[in-house]
Motif scaffolding. Sequence first.
Motif, PDB file in Angstrom:
ATOM      1  N   TYR A   1      25.654  22.456 -37.789  1.00 48.31           N
ATOM      2  CA  TYR A   1      25.085  22.474 -36.014  1.00 48.31           C
ATOM      3  C   TYR A   1      23.761  21.546 -35.973  1.00 48.31           C
ATOM      4  N   GLY A   2      22.950  21.795 -37.073  1.00 45.77           N
ATOM      5  CA  GLY A   2      21.773  21.445 -36.983  1.00 45.77           C
ATOM      6  C   GLY A   2      21.564  20.352 -36.827  1.00 45.77           C
ATOM      7  N   GLU A   3      21.821  19.056 -37.238  1.00 46.33           N
ATOM      8  CA  GLU A   3      21.880  17.894 -37.009  1.00 46.33           C
ATOM      9  C   GLU A   3      22.378  17.688 -35.845  1.00 46.33           C
ATOM     10  N   VAL A   4      23.176  17.476 -35.104  1.00 48.41           N
ATOM     11  CA  VAL A   4      24.101  17.939 -33.926  1.00 48.41           C
ATOM     12  C   VAL A   4      22.391  17.811 -32.625  1.00 48.41           C
ATOM     13  N   PHE A   5      22.464  19.292 -32.833  1.00 49.48           N
ATOM     14  CA  PHE A   5      21.400  19.654 -32.201  1.00 49.48           C
ATOM     15  C   PHE A   5      19.999  18.403 -32.293  1.00 49.48           C
ATOM     16  N   GLN A   6      19.398  18.084 -34.011  1.00 50.25           N
ATOM     17  CA  GLN A   6      18.740  17.073 -33.493  1.00 50.25           C
ATOM     18  C   GLN A   6      18.580  15.838 -32.906  1.00 50.25           C
TER      19      GLN A   6
ATOM     20  N   VAL B   1      18.700  16.468 -29.072  1.00 45.55           N
ATOM     21  CA  VAL B   1      17.021  16.592 -28.464  1.00 45.55           C
ATOM     22  C   VAL B   1      17.006  15.330 -28.626  1.00 45.55           C
ATOM     23  N   ASN B   2      16.655  14.148 -29.575  1.00 47.66           N
ATOM     24  CA  ASN B   2      16.365  12.549 -29.808  1.00 47.66           C
ATOM     25  C   ASN B   2      17.169  11.911 -28.171  1.00 47.66           C
ATOM     26  N   ALA B   3      18.512  12.056 -28.089  1.00 44.75           N
ATOM     27  CA  ALA B   3      18.657  11.595 -27.162  1.00 44.75           C
ATOM     28  C   ALA B   3      18.666  11.977 -25.221  1.00 44.75           C
ATOM     29  N   SER B   4      17.467  12.773 -25.675  1.00 43.18           N
ATOM     30  CA  SER B   4      17.471  14.056 -23.857  1.00 43.18           C
ATOM     31  C   SER B   4      16.813  12.672 -23.719  1.00 43.18           C
ATOM     32  N   GLY B   5      16.655  12.754 -22.022  1.00 41.66           N
ATOM     33  CA  GLY B   5      15.945  11.723 -21.106  1.00 41.66           C
ATOM     34  C   GLY B   5      16.048  10.249 -21.813  1.00 41.66           C
ATOM     35  N   VAL B   6      16.865  10.204 -22.832  1.00 39.62           N
ATOM     36  CA  VAL B   6      17.401   8.626 -23.498  1.00 39.62           C
ATOM     37  C   VAL B   6      18.633   8.162 -22.651  1.00 39.62           C
TER      38      VAL B   6
ATOM     39  N   LEU C   1      21.869  21.680 -24.453  1.00 37.40           N
ATOM     40  CA  LEU C   1      21.033  20.927 -25.099  1.00 37.40           C
ATOM     41  C   LEU C   1      20.499  19.675 -23.679  1.00 37.40           C
ATOM     42  N   THR C   2      22.852  19.364 -23.680  1.00 40.80           N
ATOM     43  CA  THR C   2      22.302  18.625 -22.819  1.00 40.80           C
ATOM     44  C   THR C   2      22.330  18.476 -21.150  1.00 40.80           C
ATOM     45  N   ASP C   3      22.595  18.054 -20.764  1.00 35.83           N
ATOM     46  CA  ASP C   3      21.835  17.315 -19.036  1.00 35.83           C
ATOM     47  C   ASP C   3      22.491  18.565 -18.323  1.00 35.83           C
ATOM     48  N   PHE C   4      24.269  18.070 -18.471  1.00 34.67           N
ATOM     49  CA  PHE C   4      25.403  18.814 -17.539  1.00 34.67           C
ATOM     50  C   PHE C   4      26.582  19.189 -18.244  1.00 34.67           C
ATOM     51  N   THR C   5      26.147  20.789 -18.163  1.00 32.31           N
ATOM     52  CA  THR C   5      27.509  21.483 -18.503  1.00 32.31           C
ATOM     53  C   THR C   5      28.677  21.194 -17.607  1.00 32.31           C
ATOM     54  N   PHE C   6      30.719  20.860 -18.303  1.00 37.12           N
ATOM     55  CA  PHE C   6      31.318  20.843 -16.605  1.00 37.12           C
ATOM     56  C   PHE C   6      32.209  22.471 -17.675  1.00 37.12           C
ATOM     57  N   MET C   7      33.146  23.450 -17.065  1.00 36.46           N
ATOM     58  CA  MET C   7      33.448  24.243 -18.204  1.00 36.46           C
ATOM     59  C   MET C   7      34.811  24.495 -16.963  1.00 36.46           C
ATOM     60  N   VAL C   8      36.037  24.597 -17.463  1.00 34.42           N
ATOM     61  CA  VAL C   8      37.916  24.759 -17.354  1.00 34.42           C
ATOM     62  C   VAL C   8      38.229  26.038 -16.885  1.00 34.42           C
ATOM     63  N   LYS C   9      38.049  26.305 -15.762  1.00 35.82           N
ATOM     64  CA  LYS C   9      38.658  27.986 -15.350  1.00 35.82           C
ATOM     65  C   LYS C   9      39.634  28.198 -16.902  1.00 35.82           C
ATOM     66  N   ASP C  10      39.596  29.954 -16.399  1.00 41.91           N
ATOM     67  CA  ASP C  10      40.602  30.382 -17.468  1.00 41.91           C
ATOM     68  C   ASP C  10      40.439  30.554 -18.751  1.00 41.91           C
ATOM     69  N   SER C  11      40.245  28.874 -19.314  1.00 34.92           N
ATOM     70  CA  SER C  11      41.067  28.717 -21.294  1.00 34.92           C
ATOM     71  C   SER C  11      39.332  27.644 -21.264  1.00 34.92           C
TER      72      SER C  11
ATOM     73  N   CYS D   1      16.328  13.441 -12.762  1.00 38.72           N
ATOM     74  CA  CYS D   1      16.149  12.544 -11.838  1.00 38.72           C
ATOM     75  C   CYS D   1      14.847  11.613 -12.973  1.00 38.72           C
ATOM     76  N   ASP D   2      13.656  12.361 -12.836  1.00 41.00           N
ATOM     77  CA  ASP D   2      12.738  11.432 -12.861  1.00 41.00           C
ATOM     78  C   ASP D   2      13.212  10.519 -14.271  1.00 41.00           C
ATOM     79  N   ALA D   3      13.623  11.569 -15.174  1.00 42.61           N
ATOM     80  CA  ALA D   3      13.862  10.577 -16.444  1.00 42.61           C
ATOM     81  C   ALA D   3      14.384   9.425 -16.415  1.00 42.61           C
ATOM     82  N   PHE D   4      15.450   9.724 -15.593  1.00 41.57           N
ATOM     83  CA  PHE D   4      16.471   8.206 -14.645  1.00 41.57           C
ATOM     84  C   PHE D   4      16.002   7.136 -14.063  1.00 41.57           C
ATOM     85  N   GLY D   5      15.067   7.441 -13.501  1.00 42.32           N
ATOM     86  CA  GLY D   5      14.496   6.138 -12.219  1.00 42.32           C
ATOM     87  C   GLY D   5      15.425   6.676 -11.415  1.00 42.32           C
ATOM     88  N   ILE D   6      15.704   7.808 -10.659  1.00 42.77           N
ATOM     89  CA  ILE D   6      16.602   8.219  -9.789  1.00 42.77           C
ATOM     90  C   ILE D   6      15.220   8.729  -8.353  1.00 42.77           C
TER      91      ILE D   6
END
Length: 378
Positions: free
Chosen positions: A15-20, A23-28, A49-59, A221-226
């Motif tokens: 888990y910890g290595e995935v989280f790291q 974080v390293n990829a955030s804003g990149v 920790l990611t930018d956007f989270t999508f979910m599926v209803k009821d599952s 938006c600021d991180a990705f020049g939008i």
Amino acid sequence: GGARIQEGIASLAGYGEVFQRNVNASGVIPQISVIMGPCAGGAVYSPALTDFTFMVKDSSYMFVTGPDVVRAVTNEEVTAEELGGAKTHSNISGVCHAAFDNDLEALAGVRRIVRFLPQSNRDKPPQLPALDSRHRADLAPLDTVIPTDPNAPYCMRAIVEKVIDDGDLEELQKSYAKNIIIGFARMEGRTVGVVANQPTELAGCLDIDSATKAARFVRFCDAFGIPLVTFVDMPGFLPGTVQEYNGLIRHGAKLLYAYAEATVPKITVITRKAYGGGYITMSSKHLRGDANYAWPSAEIAVMGAKGAAEIVARNRDNAEAVKEYEEKFANPIMAAERGFVDGILRPSDTRRVICEDLDLFADKKLENPWKKHSNMPL
């Protein structure tokens, strides 16, 4: 599920290595999580920790501790769906940016978002051919969209859809903190991030949830020049003990900080009310706004006329004081005289002017002072 109990500490190390890496990829690079089934325990922190989270209803569902643990610790009976389902995280917690009826719709939603985003922070956002002209002829209704009654609500989303290309606003977190709108759109093919107060919800006031929601979007938006396009109609921050006790000052400062820190092109249009600290927070000229405009219906002042009259003219006729205040302050003229807005726009000219400004600021270069990292109010 969560960590595999049989693997012991090794599963937690994974888990910890995935989280790291998150974080390293955030804003990149943009990071999008799609939850199509159970996500529990430590695993929930990767999508968080990611930018956007999508979910599926009821599952799909997400929670740190499941219903069994909740029942054992607190004696509270709750189902997995109630505790961490798509509806819960879309409407109440704000963890989910969009909820879909099935897996295919979720993947289609990812595609719709990705079409607005660059591949990395070194790439420019994708720009499509300009098929919707800035001189479009159907914008006249904007000249009469603001009600004559300054307290009457109207739908800001309808204004945004009229101004952007083809009325195509990819809104995020629609069901959470409805008093502010965030999402991606295009102006003559160019990707922009839209932030707009919604007067039909809480009169457009900023509260803890809306400030946090918008601040994270502005920083993305600021991180990705939008470029950021902001539509303002808000009478200030939401008053009350609930907001103050829960840290409105700290959370409201997040949005102020995000706008002040942003170095992308920032264009702001004040459609009606812009009072007090809310005026400053919503990408004002004082926070390095590049182009700030007001519609003729704009009211830019320290506070509303009624409240101001009660404080300033305690020994005078209140109605007379309110009228005097409205004539002097309930308009954009004083702000324009001081250069705090760059112009008073006819509403039907808004699209054309924003497109012109986006061309003008396309090569904007602005850097903040060197620092290891900032210390924004969290």
